[in-house]
Design a protein around this motif. Structure first.
Motif, PDB file in Angstrom:
ATOM      1  N   ASN A   1       0.931  -1.033   0.077  1.00 41.91           N
ATOM      2  CA  ASN A   1       0.149  -0.136   0.058  1.00 41.91           C
ATOM      3  C   ASN A   1       0.892   1.284   0.107  1.00 41.91           C
ATOM      4  O   ASN A   1       1.796   1.338   0.562  1.00 41.91           O
ATOM      5  CB  ASN A   1      -0.813  -0.005   1.098  1.00 41.91           C
ATOM      6  CG  ASN A   1      -2.079  -1.172   1.138  1.00 41.91           C
ATOM      7  OD1 ASN A   1      -2.840  -0.986   0.863  1.00 41.91           O
ATOM      8  ND2 ASN A   1      -1.732  -2.112   2.241  1.00 41.91           N
TER       9      ASN A   1
ATOM     10  N   SER B   1      -7.452   2.548  -2.387  1.00 44.53           N
ATOM     11  CA  SER B   1      -7.846   1.727  -1.063  1.00 44.53           C
ATOM     12  C   SER B   1      -8.342   2.715  -0.127  1.00 44.53           C
ATOM     13  O   SER B   1      -8.619   2.131   0.982  1.00 44.53           O
ATOM     14  CB  SER B   1      -6.581   0.896  -0.665  1.00 44.53           C
ATOM     15  OG  SER B   1      -5.469   1.726  -0.480  1.00 44.53           O
TER      16      SER B   1
ATOM     17  N   SER C   1      -3.394   0.484  -3.408  1.00 42.08           N
ATOM     18  CA  SER C   1      -2.578  -0.801  -3.308  1.00 42.08           C
ATOM     19  C   SER C   1      -2.685  -1.533  -4.519  1.00 42.08           C
ATOM     20  O   SER C   1      -3.456  -0.945  -5.548  1.00 42.08           O
ATOM     21  CB  SER C   1      -3.528  -1.672  -2.258  1.00 42.08           C
ATOM     22  OG  SER C   1      -4.891  -2.016  -3.111  1.00 42.08           O
TER      23      SER C   1
ATOM     24  N   THR D   1      -3.272  -4.687  -7.135  1.00 38.70           N
ATOM     25  CA  THR D   1      -4.379  -5.396  -7.036  1.00 38.70           C
ATOM     26  C   THR D   1      -3.831  -7.137  -7.224  1.00 38.70           C
ATOM     27  O   THR D   1      -4.672  -7.774  -6.811  1.00 38.70           O
ATOM     28  CB  THR D   1      -5.020  -5.293  -8.685  1.00 38.70           C
ATOM     29  OG1 THR D   1      -3.904  -5.628  -9.779  1.00 38.70           O
ATOM     30  CG2 THR D   1      -5.550  -4.041  -8.775  1.00 38.70           C
TER      31      THR D   1
END
Length: 211
Positions: A126, A159, A165, A167
């Motif tokens: 992330n 996100s 983030s 996938t």
């Protein structure tokens, strides 16, 4: 040790579910839905795609996208439907490794987009858009444009507010593999230097970045 090992050490029972390749008919359903064509008409194409992609769902989707970009799968305005060149698709060489295939696809993108992917991969699974912008020295790099390209290509997803983030963890790995192995140490160092120069003490404490 990894997250799963840490959870187990805390006495929590885990059940691992291994997701294997999907069946040929499932691939045919995906292709049929994507092209808005009857399953019977898509079967010859989906059979080849299943063979090429090994039934790996992410690989199936990536392969479909690459066929479109290469002109092997196009929408015909005259017939108002998708058409394809099955013989060319059959002869298309595809890496057996999803990560390698995705890295090759990323290599065809503009250089600044590649740099964005490499930096984002270093920031973790992330990352924050504003932090990403601080890591890239080139003034021509536009964070918003990069994020749109990443989302449109199915590489990243939003996100949270300003947070994104990957996938899939293998897509993050593919982005990281864009960095030549001999340059990774210096790339991390440069990225850290850019963050240090462009962030306040408060931001560094708040974000607590480690990479």
């Amino acid at each position: 040790f990894g997250l799963l090992e840490a959870v187990r050490l805390n006495g929590i029972d885990l059940t691992e579910i291994h997701v294997g390749p999907i069946e040929r008919e499932s691939v045919n359903s995906i292709v049929s839905d994507a092209l808005c064509l009857p399953p019977s008409l898509c079967r010859p194409l989906s059979t080849v795609i299943h063979q090429k992609a090994g039934g790996v769902i992410l690989f199936v989707i990536r392969f479909l996208n690459s066929l479109n970009k290469q002109g092997h799968l196009v929408y015909c305005l005259e017939s108002r439907r998708w058409t394809w060149d099955l013989e060319k698709i059959k002869s298309e060489r595809v890496s057996e490794d999803f990560v390698v295939h995705t890295t090759l696809q990323m290599n065809s993108l503009p250089k600044l987009v590649q740099i964005g992917f490499m930096s984002a991969a270093c920031l973790g699974s992330n990352f924050n858009a504003s932090i990403l912008g601080k890591t890239i020295e080139d003034e021509e790099f536009d964070v918003c444009s990069f994020l749109e390209i990443g989302k449109d290509g199915g590489y990243i997803e939003e996100s949270g507010l300003g947070s994104f983030s990957w996938t899939h963890d293998q897509i993050q790995q593919a982005a990281y593999d864009l960095i030549p192995p001999t340059q990774r140490e210096s790339f991390h160092y440069q990225l850290g230097q850019m963050l240090l120069e462009n962030s306040t003490n408060c931001e560094m404490k708040r974000d607590a970045l480690f990479f």
